[in-house]
Design an enzyme around this catalytic site. Structure first.
Site, PDB file in Angstrom:
ATOM      1  N   ASP A 146       0.846  -1.184   0.000  1.00 39.85           N
ATOM      2  CA  ASP A 146       0.000   0.000   0.000  1.00 39.85           C
ATOM      3  C   ASP A 146       0.886   1.240   0.000  1.00 39.85           C
ATOM      4  O   ASP A 146       1.855   1.328   0.772  1.00 39.85           O
ATOM      5  CB  ASP A 146      -0.912   0.002   1.233  1.00 39.85           C
ATOM      6  N   ASN A 154      -3.375  12.642  -3.606  1.00 35.49           N
ATOM      7  CA  ASN A 154      -4.576  12.936  -4.404  1.00 35.49           C
ATOM      8  C   ASN A 154      -5.197  14.273  -4.011  1.00 35.49           C
ATOM      9  O   ASN A 154      -5.570  15.085  -4.872  1.00 35.49           O
ATOM     10  CB  ASN A 154      -5.606  11.814  -4.232  1.00 35.49           C
ATOM     11  N   HIS A 159      -6.177  14.008  -8.792  1.00 40.91           N
ATOM     12  CA  HIS A 159      -6.217  12.595  -9.165  1.00 40.91           C
ATOM     13  C   HIS A 159      -5.347  12.279 -10.379  1.00 40.91           C
ATOM     14  O   HIS A 159      -4.826  11.162 -10.501  1.00 40.91           O
ATOM     15  CB  HIS A 159      -7.666  12.182  -9.454  1.00 40.91           C
ATOM     16  N   ASP A 163      -2.716   9.352 -10.373  1.00 40.92           N
ATOM     17  CA  ASP A 163      -2.616   8.268 -11.353  1.00 40.92           C
ATOM     18  C   ASP A 163      -1.174   8.081 -11.826  1.00 40.92           C
ATOM     19  O   ASP A 163      -0.708   6.955 -12.032  1.00 40.92           O
ATOM     20  CB  ASP A 163      -3.510   8.557 -12.549  1.00 40.92           C
ATOM     21  N   GLU A 189      -5.009   2.116  -3.983  1.00 39.94           N
ATOM     22  CA  GLU A 189      -3.543   2.068  -3.996  1.00 39.94           C
ATOM     23  C   GLU A 189      -3.004   0.777  -3.406  1.00 39.94           C
ATOM     24  O   GLU A 189      -1.809   0.669  -3.109  1.00 39.94           O
ATOM     25  CB  GLU A 189      -2.980   3.272  -3.239  1.00 39.94           C
TER      26      GLU A 189
END
Length: 276
Positions: A146, A154, A159, A163, A189
């Site tokens: 993670d 974010n 976002h 990404d 994630e």
């Protein structure tokens, strides 16, 4: 007295018209023969004429057949050309369908953003490896990874930047693993990594290598250097376990690593005391 004067004497063998009569008889015989020859010639001429007419009929029939054959050949050539075009179109259609099928298969099995397996495909591959592990009694480990503080990335940078971070994370992770290892995006994630034929100690070494690589790297975002760290939970597959069970244990170890401060590896144990 002369013999000629004797009335009882035999007549002579010739007379004044004897030669003319002989010539006439011979002429009549010749004419009769000529009639026979003429009849033969007429019969021959008639037969020749009939044969000629039959030959002409056969030639005309042959010519018609030749024309019909040529016409049929042209029709067959046109049909062959059309069939070839249809075959080419069909081949293109088959290739397009195969390409579309492969694309649909890829969309159904691969996470579009990261290029790793999506959750469903990861489960399929993991279940296959688990059956193989149980059949041959092979070791297997599972990592749950993670990204630390991804929500902050974010929220702070959007976002789109998030990404890019996930893509960079997945590319780096794949570069550190073997071809036989299975990587899947479980959600958000979180990523799962199945390590076939891998003992716990080897899995721990690999997880620490991955963790150290991300601790040493960073990304430039809007002119600022952003450090990336990850937390990893490890569990080793036991006999008769399902993928959900081993994922659950790896997830417990992952959250233990986060509670311990993140940027570290934790091996699952009943008491979760093996945080590193």
């Amino acid at each position: 007295m002369n013999k000629t004067d004797d009335p009882h004497s035999k007549p002579a063998d010739f007379s004044l018209f004897f030669n003319e009569e002989r010539v006439i008889d011979e002429a009549a015989a010749i004419l009769e023969k000529l009639d026979d020859v003429a009849h033969g010639v007429r019969s021959l001429a008639e037969a020749y004429s009939q044969a000629y007419r039959e030959q002409r009929r056969m030639v005309r029939l042959s010519d018609r057949m030749q024309l019909q054959l040529q016409s049929a050949n042209h029709a067959l050539a046109d049909q062959a050309k059309e069939l070839s075009q249809l075959n080419e179109a069909l081949q293109r259609e088959v290739e397009e369908r195969e390409k579309l099928t492969q694309e649909l298969k890829t969309l159904a099995s691969v996470d579009e953003l990261t290029g790793t397996s999506n959750r469903r495909h990861f489960y399929e591959l993991a279940n296959y490896q688990i059956k193989r592990h149980q059949r041959y009694q092979l070791p297997m480990a599972l990592l749950m990874l993670d990204l630390d503080h991804f929500k902050f990335i974010n929220d702070a940078h959007g976002h789109q930047m998030g990404d890019k971070v996930l893509k960079r994370f997945a590319d780096t992770l794949l570069s550190l693993l073997r071809n036989v290892d299975i990587v899947g995006r479980i959600g958000g994630e979180e990523f799962g990594v199945l390590l076939p034929e891998c003992e716990e100690g080897d899995a721990l070494n690999k997880a620490e290598q991955i963790c150290a690589r991300f601790d040493a790297m960073s990304m430039e975002i809007e002119g600022q250097r952003l450090g990336l760290t990850i937390s990893i939970g490890i569990s080793v597959l036991s006999d008769d376990e399902t993928i959900d069970q081993v994922l659950d244990r790896s997830d417990q170890a992952l959250y233990a690593a986060k509670r311990a401060g993140r940027n570290r590896v934790c091996v699952w144990s009943p008491a979760l005391k093996d945080c590193k």
